[in-house]
Design an enzyme around this catalytic site. Structure first.
Site, PDB file in Angstrom:
ATOM      1  N   CYS A  81      32.448  38.743  47.855  1.00 20.22           N
ATOM      2  CA  CYS A  81      32.419  39.991  47.652  1.00 20.22           C
ATOM      3  C   CYS A  81      31.439  40.570  46.630  1.00 20.22           C
ATOM      4  O   CYS A  81      30.682  41.427  46.867  1.00 20.22           O
ATOM      5  CB  CYS A  81      33.930  40.406  47.205  1.00 20.22           C
ATOM      6  SG  CYS A  81      35.031  40.221  48.360  1.00 20.22           S
ATOM      7  N   HIS A 135      32.911  45.358  43.659  1.00 22.89           N
ATOM      8  CA  HIS A 135      33.818  44.477  43.278  1.00 22.89           C
ATOM      9  C   HIS A 135      34.524  44.629  41.980  1.00 22.89           C
ATOM     10  O   HIS A 135      35.703  44.557  41.789  1.00 22.89           O
ATOM     11  CB  HIS A 135      33.334  42.791  43.558  1.00 22.89           C
ATOM     12  CG  HIS A 135      34.418  41.910  43.306  1.00 22.89           C
ATOM     13  ND1 HIS A 135      35.324  41.461  43.982  1.00 22.89           N
ATOM     14  CD2 HIS A 135      34.672  41.014  42.181  1.00 22.89           C
ATOM     15  CE1 HIS A 135      36.226  40.755  43.701  1.00 22.89           C
ATOM     16  NE2 HIS A 135      35.885  40.512  42.371  1.00 22.89           N
TER      17      HIS A 135
END
Length: 489
Positions: A81, A135
């Site tokens: 991510c 993220h």
């Protein structure tokens, strides 16, 4: 006296440059630049109805594909991510940023890198972040005009809520089960709320130019979605993927999928049994259909507000995903199934060269999105990017494009996996991060599948293919190159 005059001239020039930049940005705000709406989906592999899936039910995404260009060979820069999202939002590859883990926020190590929202702000756009975009929330908050941060996972099934409360009492990890399927409204789970915030914000900004990211968290674990989306599927119809690992796979190529094992009810050792495997595959599909419905709501709002005609749509994922293939789960590898992503780009409907219902086999990368939006919106003061604008291939989907796409995956700080694909073959070298010494190599064929079960690196019949792929890899990752920059903290 002369020195004073020189100082005054310097101040005057600085003020003039600042005024010029401000004027350009203001002029930009008054121009006919399009809006941009990006659906940024977490953990979504290229398995959708429009991509030929026999199981995924995704009518709204399929409709979007019929209204734009669908890329069959799009790739992320790293299948995890944080680095993937940083790369998209800065136009810089992970090896340029030197961040390869989920633990280091962008601004902890890069204070001055110009991000996409910062650049759009400077060009007179209202910028909107909803849900999971970066993220790390610490990277998000200060860069957007409107900010709705990512929310914690919601459980609505009373049995699961009781499990979590009991875990808390016992002082254990209260992460909860890996899926939840209560008979509730869409907004009872966080992606339904993200769609609600997007709709409300569109109504408020309908007279402004905007860049909006709608970050949809599903199908990231846990697979929590309203029961009606689970009911779209018959669990018994899901096939159990082969748990066979590729023959000759490098020892660090695949992970032990600890991300899944952290959830309650998931065995800590060994393969999952068929029943639990089907539950998880069912949950993944239900989650995909759930976010598909949210996309449909937001797209309908664009139409209702008469914004579609001047709004460019990007639908993308941060990386692919495994749901039991190779006996593994989640992402965290250089494999094709983890690095290949769905990507659909639909130009605003009043764009004279707009292509709709087209597919492209051009090799493109998520890092290209930054330069593409700079090009589409004619942004001023854009920084240097590692990607390039995809407008030529969007306008002509069959145009010849790049020879290869590239990704990386670090195993700690000492080993770096570098990988390239030409669309049919994937070649990976696992190297010493400092010396580039090759520790292992993999060559897989992917002409007809996201999966491949034999590493043919070093086999005589494939010598010419491997030599060609190695040359492509050397273009981006020379074997005599500098040590990989590592800024992970």
């Amino acid at each position: 006296m002369i020195q004073m005059i020189k100082k005054l001239l310097v101040i005057f020039l600085a003020l003039a440059i600042t005024s010029c930049k401000t004027q350009k940005a203001t002029e930009s705000k008054d121009s006919s630049q399009p809006n941009v709406l990006v659906f940024y989906v977490d953990d979504l592999r290229a398995e959708l109805g429009c991509y030929g899936s026999e199981t995924a039910i995704t009518p709204n995404i399929d409709k979007l594909a019929s209204d734009g260009v669908m890329f069959n060979k799009a790739y992320t820069q790293q299948a995890i991510c944080a680095p993937s999202r940083m790369s998209t939002l800065t136009g810089l590859r992970p090896e340029t940023l030197g961040v390869y883990s989920i633990f280091t926020p962008l601004r902890k190590v890069h204070k001055d890198v110009v991000s996409m929202p910062q650049l759009f702000n400077e060009n007179g756009y209202k910028t909107v972040s909803i849900g999971k975009v970066y993220h790390h929330s610490s990277d998000d908050k200060k860069e957007w005009s409107v900010y709705y941060g990512k929310e914690a996972n919601t459980y609505n099934d009373p049995k699961n809520i009781a499990i979590i409360e009991q875990l808390k009492k016992e002082g254990k990890n209260p992460k909860g089960p890996a899926f939840d399927s209560a008979d509730v409204s869409d907004e009872a789970y966080k992606d339904g709320r993200a769609a609600k915030y997007a709709i409300e914000t569109l109504e408020k900004l309908k007279d402004d130019k905007f860049l909006m990211f709608v970050g949809l968290s599903k199908p990231h674990l846990p697979f929590n979605a309203p029961k009606k989306y689970w009911d779209l599927y018959d669990k018994s119809k899901f096939k159990i993927p082969s748990r066979k690992k590729p023959e000759g796979v490098y020892r660090l190529s695949l992970t032990k999928w600890g991300e899944l094992k952290g959830y309650h009810g998931i065995p800590k050792e060994g393969d999952l049994d068929d029943d639990l495997t089907r539950d998880l595959i069912h949950g993944y599909h239900a989650s995909v259909s759930y976010i598909d419905a949210q996309i449909g709501k937001v797209m309908q709002t664009l139409e209702d507000l008469d914004l579609r005609k001047n709004t460019m749509i990007v639908f993308m994922s941060d990386h692919g995903y495994k749901i039991g293939e190779y006996g593994a789960w989640c992402k965290h590898s250089n494999m094709e199934i983890d690095t290949r992503v769905p990507l659909i780009i639909s130009r605003e409907t009043n764009y004279k060269k707009r292509k709709a219902g087209k597919t492209s086999d051009a090799l493109v990368e998520n890092v290209d999105i930054f330069s593409t939006l700079v090009d589409v919106c004619d942004l001023k003061f854009a920084p240097v990017s590692d990607g390039k604008s995809l407008i030529p291939v969007i306008d002509n989907p069959q145009q010849k494009w790049d020879e290869a796409a590239y990704s990386v995956y670090a195993r700690g700080k000492k080993i770096m996996g570098v990988t390239t694909t030409d669309g049919n073959w994937r070649y990976t070298e696992w190297r010493n991060s400092n010396t580039h010494e090759i520790l292992g190599a993999e060559l897989y064929e992917h002409k007809n599948s996201l999966l491949s079960y034999e590493n043919v690196s070093g086999k005589g019949n494939y010598k010419s293919v491997e030599q060609r792929m190695k040359k492509l890899l050397e273009i981006k990752f020379p074997s005599n190159g500098e040590p990989f920059l590592q800024n992970d903290k």
